[in-house]
Scaffold this motif. Structure first.
Motif, PDB file in Angstrom:
ATOM      1  N   ARG A 145       5.803   4.806   2.979  1.00 56.48           N
ATOM      2  CA  ARG A 145       4.781   3.795   2.661  1.00 56.48           C
ATOM      3  C   ARG A 145       3.444   4.400   2.224  1.00 56.48           C
ATOM      4  O   ARG A 145       2.576   3.656   1.742  1.00 56.48           O
ATOM      5  CB  ARG A 145       4.592   2.834   3.844  1.00 56.48           C
ATOM      6  CG  ARG A 145       5.784   1.907   4.069  1.00 56.48           C
ATOM      7  CD  ARG A 145       5.469   0.832   5.091  1.00 56.48           C
ATOM      8  NE  ARG A 145       6.668   0.113   5.505  1.00 56.48           N
ATOM      9  CZ  ARG A 145       7.107  -1.014   4.934  1.00 56.48           C
ATOM     10  NH1 ARG A 145       6.447  -1.524   3.920  1.00 56.48           N
ATOM     11  NH2 ARG A 145       8.200  -1.595   5.353  1.00 56.48           N
ATOM     12  N   HIS A 194      11.449  -2.715   8.622  1.00 58.72           N
ATOM     13  CA  HIS A 194      10.729  -3.984   8.385  1.00 58.72           C
ATOM     14  C   HIS A 194      10.074  -4.514   9.662  1.00 58.72           C
ATOM     15  O   HIS A 194       9.546  -5.619   9.680  1.00 58.72           O
ATOM     16  CB  HIS A 194      11.702  -5.043   7.850  1.00 58.72           C
ATOM     17  CG  HIS A 194      12.224  -4.719   6.477  1.00 58.72           C
ATOM     18  ND1 HIS A 194      11.424  -4.777   5.365  1.00 58.72           N
ATOM     19  CD2 HIS A 194      13.433  -4.315   6.057  1.00 58.72           C
ATOM     20  CE1 HIS A 194      12.152  -4.447   4.301  1.00 58.72           C
ATOM     21  NE2 HIS A 194      13.361  -4.151   4.682  1.00 58.72           N
ATOM     22  N   ASP A 239       3.104  -3.557  -1.015  1.00 58.51           N
ATOM     23  CA  ASP A 239       4.495  -3.137  -0.812  1.00 58.51           C
ATOM     24  C   ASP A 239       5.171  -3.003  -2.179  1.00 58.51           C
ATOM     25  O   ASP A 239       4.878  -3.795  -3.084  1.00 58.51           O
ATOM     26  CB  ASP A 239       5.217  -4.210   0.024  1.00 58.51           C
ATOM     27  CG  ASP A 239       6.630  -3.809   0.423  1.00 58.51           C
ATOM     28  OD1 ASP A 239       6.918  -2.604   0.509  1.00 58.51           O
ATOM     29  OD2 ASP A 239       7.444  -4.722   0.681  1.00 58.51           O
ATOM     30  N   ASN A 259       9.225  -2.306  -3.674  1.00 59.38           N
ATOM     31  CA  ASN A 259      10.626  -2.214  -3.222  1.00 59.38           C
ATOM     32  C   ASN A 259      11.545  -1.866  -4.383  1.00 59.38           C
ATOM     33  O   ASN A 259      11.525  -2.567  -5.411  1.00 59.38           O
ATOM     34  CB  ASN A 259      11.072  -3.566  -2.653  1.00 59.38           C
ATOM     35  CG  ASN A 259      10.166  -4.041  -1.540  1.00 59.38           C
ATOM     36  OD1 ASN A 259      10.138  -3.451  -0.470  1.00 59.38           O
ATOM     37  ND2 ASN A 259       9.382  -5.082  -1.803  1.00 59.38           N
TER      38      ASN A 259
HETATM   39 MG   LIG Z   1       9.283  -3.718   1.365  1.00 58.24          MG
END
Ligand SMILES: [Mg+2]
Ligand SMILES: O=P(O)(O)O[C@@H]1[C@@H](O)[C@H](OP(=O)(O)O)[C@@H](OP(=O)(O)O)[C@@H](O)[C@H]1OP(=O)(O)O
Ligand SMILES: Nc1ncnc2c1ncn2[C@@H]1O[C@H](COP(=O)(O)OP(=O)(O)O)[C@@H](O)[C@H]1O
Ligand SMILES: [Mg+2]
Length: 308
Positions: free
Chosen positions: A95, A147, A274, A276
């Motif tokens: 992250r 998550h 975020d 993905n």
């Molecule tokens: Mg994500």
């Protein structure tokens, strides 16, 4: 519309059973085959070079055996596009490196929330962040735990967290998160229900920490907070487009989405929180044609798939 050219494109896919169930759905298979694209399941436990033949490989697996299998295939088939290179995907599995890509773009009115990495949960006295915070596992590796987020309201909330993690300032954003899906030349911004704002008054009565996970998926099941959700304006198309093009280039990825929130304190400002790789496209209307067109563009080499 049927595909005019004779030979269909063979796309091999390697996915987890859960991903296969949510993505390789009958509507995609039938639309694709009517448009000259055949999706064929790969057995990731067997050498890729003994399967196929394929015009393109599509995958969302992370284990080292699969990475080696992919590497062996790529070295013998340098001209067959792979969606996507493990190197590009790995940037999104952390992250910090994930959001560093946004900061590098230096696009006006965009940024990321203030955040720090925590490698051990002791000695957090002199944090330079303002509560409330969000604690996110540093690894965004697709596991359940990746998550498992926590809202942190005060210093006590920092106890019994599991490092390594990212501590990010919680930014009030009107309870709506914008998800921008990208598939090659195509992108689409959708609204999803998000965490509600935390006012100063509310914060006074909130103590410790509060766990939650995958809030944004709730709205995929339908509905946000009534008229406020409906009335929330989309971000400017030009800003979204700049972020899409910038992230495609910086990440060398064509199949991803990113979550953006409008800064409650400065409505012109948008923060990416975020990113993905290969998210849930099936939640997007017309995903069958979007994905089929994307795969055709990749095989036609109208889209450069990173290394190959
Ligand atoms: Mg994500
Ligand atoms: O992280 P988010 O914002 O919830 O997006 C998820 C995420 O991409 C998730 O993948 P992973 O991070 O668990 O590997 C996707 O799961 P699948 O790959 O099984 O589809 C979700 O579909 C994403 O949700 P969304 O499509 O709403 O962004
Ligand atoms: N810094 C933040 N400020 C406010 N809300 C946030 C912030 N970070 C995440 N959220 C909320 O939490 C949700 C999940 O966070 P996210 O970083 O997208 O993790 P995941 O990868 O699990 O989706 C977001 O969709 C948004 O609703
Ligand atoms: Mg998210």
């Amino acid at each position: 519309m049927s595909n005019l050219s004779s030979k269909p494109y063979q796309i091999g896919y390697a996915l987890t059973p859960k991903k296969e169930q949510t993505f390789i759905v009958p509507s995609l298979l039938s639309y694709a085959s009517q448009n000259g694209v055949v999706l064929t399941k790969i057995d990731p436990t067997k050498p890729l070079i003994q399967q196929g033949p394929f015009d393109c490989i599509l995958h969302k697996l992370y284990d080292s055996d699969w990475k080696q299998n992919l590497q062996d295939f790529a070295s013998r088939n340098p001209n067959i596009p792979i969606i996507a290179s493990p190197e590009s995907i790995d940037i999104l599995r952390n992250r910090i490196s994930m959001l560093e890509t946004v900061s590098k773009l230096k696009i006006n009115n965009t940024g990321v929330p203030k955040q720090i990495t925590i490698t051990e949960v002791t000695g957090l006295e002199n944090l330079k962040l303002n509560f409330p915070l969000i604690a996110k596992p540093l690894d965004a590796d697709g596991s359940e735990t990746s998550h498992k987020l926590h809202l942190i309201f005060d210093k006590d909330g920092l106890n019994n967290l599991t490092a390594p993690l990212v501590l990010q300032e919680f930014v009030n954003h009107g309870g709506v998160v914008f998800k921008v899906y990208v598939a090659g030349k195509y992108f689409r911004c959708v609204k999803r229900k998000s965490l509600p704002d935390i006012s100063e008054e509310k914060l006074v009565n909130l103590k410790g920490s509060l766990p939650f996970s995958q809030v944004s998926n709730l709205a995929a099941a339908g509905g946000g907070e009534g008229c406020k959700f409906e009335k929330t304006e989309m971000p400017p198309e030009s800003l979204v487009k700049e972020l899409v093009e910038g992230l495609k280039e910086e990440l060398r990825l064509n199949l991803f989405n990113f979550d953006v929130i409008r800064d409650g304190k400065n409505k012109e400002n948008y923060l990416v929180i975020d990113i993905n790789y290969f998210p849930g496209y099936a939640k997007m209307p017309d995903f069958e044609s979007v994905i089929t067109d994307f795969l055709r563009d990749v095989v036609h080499k109208d889209i450069n798939c990173g290394d190959n």
